[in-house]
Motif scaffolding. Sequence first.
Motif, PDB file in Angstrom:
ATOM      1  N   ALA A  65      19.259 -94.203-110.037  1.00  0.00           N
ATOM      2  CA  ALA A  65      18.272 -93.292-109.451  1.00  0.00           C
ATOM      3  C   ALA A  65      17.023 -94.019-108.964  1.00  0.00           C
ATOM      4  O   ALA A  65      16.333 -93.545-108.056  1.00  0.00           O
ATOM      5  CB  ALA A  65      17.886 -92.224-110.467  1.00  0.00           C
ATOM      6  N   LEU A  66      16.732 -95.203-109.522  1.00  0.00           N
ATOM      7  CA  LEU A  66      15.555 -95.956-109.124  1.00  0.00           C
ATOM      8  C   LEU A  66      15.687 -96.564-107.729  1.00  0.00           C
ATOM      9  O   LEU A  66      14.687 -96.962-107.124  1.00  0.00           O
ATOM     10  CB  LEU A  66      15.285 -97.086-110.133  1.00  0.00           C
ATOM     11  N   PHE A  67      16.912 -96.643-107.200  1.00  0.00           N
ATOM     12  CA  PHE A  67      17.149 -97.366-105.954  1.00  0.00           C
ATOM     13  C   PHE A  67      17.802 -96.506-104.876  1.00  0.00           C
ATOM     14  O   PHE A  67      18.342 -97.019-103.908  1.00  0.00           O
ATOM     15  CB  PHE A  67      18.004 -98.602-106.230  1.00  0.00           C
ATOM     16  N   GLU A  68      17.721 -95.190-105.047  1.00  0.00           N
ATOM     17  CA  GLU A  68      18.234 -94.280-104.024  1.00  0.00           C
ATOM     18  C   GLU A  68      17.102 -93.871-103.082  1.00  0.00           C
ATOM     19  O   GLU A  68      15.928 -93.954-103.423  1.00  0.00           O
ATOM     20  CB  GLU A  68      18.862 -93.053-104.688  1.00  0.00           C
ATOM     21  N   GLY A  69      17.450 -93.444-101.890  1.00  0.00           N
ATOM     22  CA  GLY A  69      16.452 -92.973-100.942  1.00  0.00           C
ATOM     23  C   GLY A  69      15.986 -94.063 -99.994  1.00  0.00           C
ATOM     24  O   GLY A  69      16.627 -95.101 -99.817  1.00  0.00           O
ATOM     25  N   GLU A  70      14.832 -93.818 -99.365  1.00  0.00           N
ATOM     26  CA  GLU A  70      14.289 -94.723 -98.359  1.00  0.00           C
ATOM     27  C   GLU A  70      13.357 -95.747 -98.993  1.00  0.00           C
ATOM     28  O   GLU A  70      12.681 -95.467 -99.982  1.00  0.00           O
ATOM     29  CB  GLU A  70      13.515 -93.917 -97.304  1.00  0.00           C
ATOM     30  N   PHE A  71      13.311 -96.941 -98.373  1.00  0.00           N
ATOM     31  CA  PHE A  71      12.413 -97.995 -98.837  1.00  0.00           C
ATOM     32  C   PHE A  71      11.719 -98.648 -97.649  1.00  0.00           C
ATOM     33  O   PHE A  71      12.275 -98.723 -96.546  1.00  0.00           O
ATOM     34  CB  PHE A  71      13.187 -99.075 -99.609  1.00  0.00           C
ATOM     35  N   LEU A  96      16.572 -96.929 -94.278  1.00  0.00           N
ATOM     36  CA  LEU A  96      16.876 -95.503 -94.272  1.00  0.00           C
ATOM     37  C   LEU A  96      18.328 -95.303 -94.689  1.00  0.00           C
ATOM     38  O   LEU A  96      19.123 -96.256 -94.689  1.00  0.00           O
ATOM     39  CB  LEU A  96      16.645 -94.924 -92.878  1.00  0.00           C
ATOM     40  N   PRO A  97      18.726 -94.080 -95.020  1.00  0.00           N
ATOM     41  CA  PRO A  97      20.126 -93.860 -95.378  1.00  0.00           C
ATOM     42  C   PRO A  97      21.102 -94.207 -94.259  1.00  0.00           C
ATOM     43  O   PRO A  97      22.224 -94.643 -94.521  1.00  0.00           O
ATOM     44  CB  PRO A  97      20.169 -92.359 -95.698  1.00  0.00           C
ATOM     45  N   ASP A  98      20.669 -94.043 -92.989  1.00  0.00           N
ATOM     46  CA  ASP A  98      21.589 -94.256 -91.872  1.00  0.00           C
ATOM     47  C   ASP A  98      21.246 -95.449 -90.991  1.00  0.00           C
ATOM     48  O   ASP A  98      21.949 -95.739 -90.028  1.00  0.00           O
ATOM     49  CB  ASP A  98      21.648 -93.000 -90.995  1.00  0.00           C
ATOM     50  N   TYR A  99      20.146 -96.163 -91.320  1.00  0.00           N
ATOM     51  CA  TYR A  99      19.802 -97.324 -90.503  1.00  0.00           C
ATOM     52  C   TYR A  99      18.804 -98.205 -91.258  1.00  0.00           C
ATOM     53  O   TYR A  99      17.968 -97.700 -92.023  1.00  0.00           O
ATOM     54  CB  TYR A  99      19.180 -96.913 -89.157  1.00  0.00           C
ATOM     55  N   ALA A 100      18.901 -99.529 -91.027  1.00  0.00           N
ATOM     56  CA  ALA A 100      17.940-100.478 -91.577  1.00  0.00           C
ATOM     57  C   ALA A 100      17.355-101.271 -90.422  1.00  0.00           C
ATOM     58  O   ALA A 100      18.100-101.769 -89.570  1.00  0.00           O
ATOM     59  CB  ALA A 100      18.601-101.405 -92.580  1.00  0.00           C
ATOM     60  N   ASP A 110      15.950-106.576 -85.773  1.00  0.00           N
ATOM     61  CA  ASP A 110      17.371-106.679 -86.108  1.00  0.00           C
ATOM     62  C   ASP A 110      17.683-105.648 -87.174  1.00  0.00           C
ATOM     63  O   ASP A 110      16.785-105.055 -87.774  1.00  0.00           O
ATOM     64  CB  ASP A 110      17.691-108.092 -86.615  1.00  0.00           C
ATOM     65  N   GLY A 111      18.938-105.447 -87.417  1.00  0.00           N
ATOM     66  CA  GLY A 111      19.344-104.482 -88.424  1.00  0.00           C
ATOM     67  C   GLY A 111      20.668-103.856 -88.055  1.00  0.00           C
ATOM     68  O   GLY A 111      21.484-104.451 -87.344  1.00  0.00           O
ATOM     69  N   GLY A 112      20.897-102.646 -88.540  1.00  0.00           N
ATOM     70  CA  GLY A 112      22.145-101.967 -88.261  1.00  0.00           C
ATOM     71  C   GLY A 112      22.361-100.826 -89.231  1.00  0.00           C
ATOM     72  O   GLY A 112      21.466-100.456 -90.003  1.00  0.00           O
ATOM     73  N   ILE A 113      23.552-100.270 -89.179  1.00  0.00           N
ATOM     74  CA  ILE A 113      23.908 -99.170 -90.083  1.00  0.00           C
ATOM     75  C   ILE A 113      24.242 -99.746 -91.448  1.00  0.00           C
ATOM     76  O   ILE A 113      25.103-100.629 -91.562  1.00  0.00           O
ATOM     77  CB  ILE A 113      25.106 -98.386 -89.520  1.00  0.00           C
ATOM     78  N   PRO A 114      23.586 -99.296 -92.501  1.00  0.00           N
ATOM     79  CA  PRO A 114      23.835 -99.865 -93.824  1.00  0.00           C
ATOM     80  C   PRO A 114      25.225 -99.520 -94.342  1.00  0.00           C
ATOM     81  O   PRO A 114      25.747 -98.424 -94.103  1.00  0.00           O
ATOM     82  CB  PRO A 114      22.755 -99.213 -94.706  1.00  0.00           C
ATOM     83  N   GLY A 115      25.821-100.472 -95.046  1.00  0.00           N
ATOM     84  CA  GLY A 115      27.064-100.207 -95.737  1.00  0.00           C
ATOM     85  C   GLY A 115      26.791 -99.487 -97.057  1.00  0.00           C
ATOM     86  O   GLY A 115      25.683 -98.988 -97.295  1.00  0.00           O
ATOM     87  N   GLU A 116      27.757 -99.456 -97.917  1.00  0.00           N
ATOM     88  CA  GLU A 116      27.590 -98.793 -99.215  1.00  0.00           C
ATOM     89  C   GLU A 116      26.659 -99.609-100.102  1.00  0.00           C
ATOM     90  O   GLU A 116      26.780-100.834-100.187  1.00  0.00           O
ATOM     91  CB  GLU A 116      28.954 -98.634 -99.896  1.00  0.00           C
ATOM     92  N   ARG A 117      25.738 -98.964-100.746  1.00  0.00           N
ATOM     93  CA  ARG A 117      24.810 -99.662-101.623  1.00  0.00           C
ATOM     94  C   ARG A 117      25.503-100.078-102.918  1.00  0.00           C
ATOM     95  O   ARG A 117      26.262 -99.309-103.503  1.00  0.00           O
ATOM     96  CB  ARG A 117      23.593 -98.783-101.943  1.00  0.00           C
ATOM     97  N   ASP A 118      25.222-101.298-103.345  1.00  0.00           N
ATOM     98  CA  ASP A 118      25.758-101.837-104.598  1.00  0.00           C
ATOM     99  C   ASP A 118      24.649-101.731-105.645  1.00  0.00           C
ATOM    100  O   ASP A 118      23.728-102.543-105.684  1.00  0.00           O
ATOM    101  CB  ASP A 118      26.189-103.299-104.390  1.00  0.00           C
ATOM    102  N   TYR A 119      24.735-100.708-106.494  1.00  0.00           N
ATOM    103  CA  TYR A 119      23.697-100.458-107.492  1.00  0.00           C
ATOM    104  C   TYR A 119      23.970-101.285-108.743  1.00  0.00           C
ATOM    105  O   TYR A 119      25.079-101.258-109.292  1.00  0.00           O
ATOM    106  CB  TYR A 119      23.648 -98.976-107.858  1.00  0.00           C
ATOM    107  N   VAL A 126      22.438-104.126-100.295  1.00  0.00           N
ATOM    108  CA  VAL A 126      23.101-103.440 -99.189  1.00  0.00           C
ATOM    109  C   VAL A 126      23.075-104.352 -97.969  1.00  0.00           C
ATOM    110  O   VAL A 126      22.121-105.115 -97.766  1.00  0.00           O
ATOM    111  CB  VAL A 126      22.422-102.081 -98.878  1.00  0.00           C
ATOM    112  N   VAL A 127      24.130-104.296 -97.163  1.00  0.00           N
ATOM    113  CA  VAL A 127      24.225-105.098 -95.937  1.00  0.00           C
ATOM    114  C   VAL A 127      24.144-104.160 -94.740  1.00  0.00           C
ATOM    115  O   VAL A 127      24.831-103.133 -94.688  1.00  0.00           O
ATOM    116  CB  VAL A 127      25.542-105.894 -95.898  1.00  0.00           C
TER     117      VAL A 127
END
Length: 289
Positions: A65-71, A96-100, A110-119, A126-127
Motif C-alpha cells: 500500500a505504501l507504493f501504490e498510486g502516483e509518484f 502515473l498508473p498509465d504512463y511514466a 523519455d518514458g513509456g507505459i509502465p509494466g506491472e509493478r514489482d512490490y 517498475v519498467v
Amino acid sequence: MRAFVRGLCLASALALGAVTIAGCQREQQATEEGPTTPSNAEREAAMAAEQLAALGGPANAQQRALFEGEFQASGGIGALDTGEGSSEGAWELRLLPDYAQFSRPGLGEDGGIPGERDYRERGMRVVAGAVTITIMNQACTSSGGELPYTAHVLFEGVAYTGCARRGISDGPRPTWASVLPELIPAIDACLARAETRPARVTFATTLGEGEVSVRIREANGSRHECISNSAGSEVFVFEPLSDLDRRPGEGDPEFVRGGGQPAAQNCRTSEAAVSRAGEQLGWLVRRSC
C-alpha cells in the motif's frame, strides 16, 4: 609498460622454458588489449540487480500500500550515481498508473507505459519503456527539504538518484537553471569570452567527465556554445551557433550574471538567482506571457 612486460617474460622464459613462454604471451596480449569497458546495457543491468536486491523480498498488503498510486521525483547535481563519478543536470520523474515521464531540461523527455509493478518489502520497481524506476520507503533530503521516499531512475546506463513523494504537483517544472550554482565557475569562464556585453546565458548543462556546456547570447544577438571544465579553469570550445540550433527549454530562463537587475521587458520577469548559501549570483529572466 608493454616493453617492460616483454622483457620480464623473456627473462622468465629463458629460466623456466616453453610453459612460461606460452603464459607470457597470454599475459602480454591481455596487457596490450587492456580492460574491457562495459556497455550501457551491461552497466545498467548490474545496477538494476543491485537495486532490486536492496528492496528485499515480496511485499505484504501493508507494505504494498505504501507504493501504490502516483509518484513524483526529482534530483540534480550531487544526487546522481553513475558509478564513475560523473554528474548530470536537473531531472524530474512523473509516474502515473498509465504512463511514466522522465524529463531532463535540454535533453528532452523519455518514458513509456509502465509494466506491472514489482512490490517488495522496502520499495517498488517498475519498467516504463527504456526507463527503470525504483521507489524506496527511505527519507530523502537531497533536493533541499525532506521527502518520505527515495527514487532511483536507470536510463542509458546512468543511475539518477533523487527524492520522491506520492501525488503529482502542478507546480513549476525543473529547468536548466535548477542547478545553476554548480555551473557558475564554467559560466564565468565562458562569459569572459563574449565580445559584446552584457551577454546572457540561455542554457547550461554538464556533459560528463567534468565538462560543462554553456550557451551564450551576446548583446549584438550572436549566439555561441562554450565548453569548459567544471572548475572554469580551461575553455575547450567557443564556437558560433546557427539560429536553428536550439536545445529544448533554451532561453527560458536566461541568466544574467551580476548584481544589477535587468531592464523591464514585455512578457519578461526577472528574479534574483542565489547560491546555496544565499549569495546573489545574478538574475533569472523568465517568460511571463
